[in-house]
Design a protein around this motif. Structure first.
Motif, PDB file in Angstrom:
ATOM      1  N   UNK A   1       0.840  -1.197   0.000  1.00 50.40           N
ATOM      2  CA  UNK A   1       0.000   0.000   0.000  1.00 50.40           C
ATOM      3  C   UNK A   1       0.873   1.244   0.000  1.00 50.40           C
ATOM      4  N   UNK A   2       0.556   2.150  -0.922  1.00 54.27           N
ATOM      5  CA  UNK A   2       1.240   3.428  -1.018  1.00 54.27           C
ATOM      6  C   UNK A   2       0.226   4.517  -0.671  1.00 54.27           C
ATOM      7  N   UNK A   3       0.598   5.459   0.197  1.00 50.75           N
ATOM      8  CA  UNK A   3      -0.322   6.500   0.644  1.00 50.75           C
ATOM      9  C   UNK A   3      -0.853   7.351  -0.510  1.00 50.75           C
TER      10      UNK A   3
ATOM     11  N   UNK B   1      -2.375   4.186  -3.470  1.00 53.88           N
ATOM     12  CA  UNK B   1      -3.224   3.073  -3.031  1.00 53.88           C
ATOM     13  C   UNK B   1      -2.468   1.767  -3.132  1.00 53.88           C
ATOM     14  N   UNK B   2      -3.148   0.701  -3.543  1.00 54.68           N
ATOM     15  CA  UNK B   2      -2.501  -0.606  -3.674  1.00 54.68           C
ATOM     16  C   UNK B   2      -1.659  -0.607  -4.949  1.00 54.68           C
ATOM     17  N   UNK B   3      -0.369  -0.971  -4.767  1.00 55.82           N
ATOM     18  CA  UNK B   3       0.544  -1.048  -5.914  1.00 55.82           C
ATOM     19  C   UNK B   3       1.277  -2.382  -5.865  1.00 55.82           C
TER      20      UNK B   3
END
Length: 191
Positions: free
Chosen positions: A12-14, A17-19
């Motif tokens: 999860x990247x702020x 999102x989901x990467x």
């Protein structure tokens, strides 16, 4: 994203999102990902959350819960009268000497005569059908946390918890769930 949500290679990247943990980029495929590895724990957690959300969305309203209480209260009174009448007919035939118990001012016996019919009413009906007479009328039923019919032990615990003082009004809280629901890990949902 339905693949990425349960892939072992996701993070999860702020900002995004989901990467993908391998490329540090959002998903760039449509139907198939070569680096997809299913994470069974994430999948089970996601399915569990889905079931929980479905149950919460079907939870019976306070109005239906109150109607259930009133109708079941009346049904319990009628059942208690029938139970007492049957007991009054059968007991003198089967064991006339035991009638002396009722002549004494024994609070335990008086409480048991109120407790037993209520336990029978709720336990038998909810264990066999998942519903009491009131729940048939209001089109609701009892389910466990997984959304299926609870086992007899759970229903017995649920019925016992109804005798907690003020339990009758505990479902008026924010989540429409009473103490007998929370302690037995059950819910009343609309059908």
């Amino acid at each position: 994203l339905r693949f990425c949500k349960i892939c072992k290679n996701q993070k999860f990247d702020m900002k995004q999102g989901i990467i993908c943990n391998l490329t540090n980029k959002p998903a760039d495929f449509e139907d198939y990902c070569n680096s997809y590895i299913e994470d069974s724990e994430l999948k089970q957690k996601m399915e569990s959350n889905k079931i929980e959300n479905e149950i919460l969305n079907k939870t019976a309203s306070k109005g239906k819960r109150f109607a259930n209480y009133l109708i079941d209260f009346i049904c319990c009174m009628i059942f208690s009268l029938i139970f007492g009448a049957i007991l009054g007919i059968v007991l003198p035939i089967v064991s006339p000497s035991s009638l002396s118990i009722f002549e004494q001012d024994n609070k335990l016996i008086h409480n048991l005569l109120g407790f037993i019919p209520v336990m029978i009413y709720y336990s038998i009906l909810e264990a066999t059908t998942g519903r009491t007479i009131a729940k048939f009328i209001t089109k609701t039923k009892v389910v466990n946390e997984e959304g299926v019919k609870p086992d007899f032990g759970t229903i017995l615990l649920r019925s016992l918890c109804r005798f907690i003082p003020f339990d009758k009004f505990s479902f008026l809280g924010s989540d429409n769930s009473g103490w007998h629901d929370k302690l037995s890990k059950t819910r009343v949902i609309e059908i």
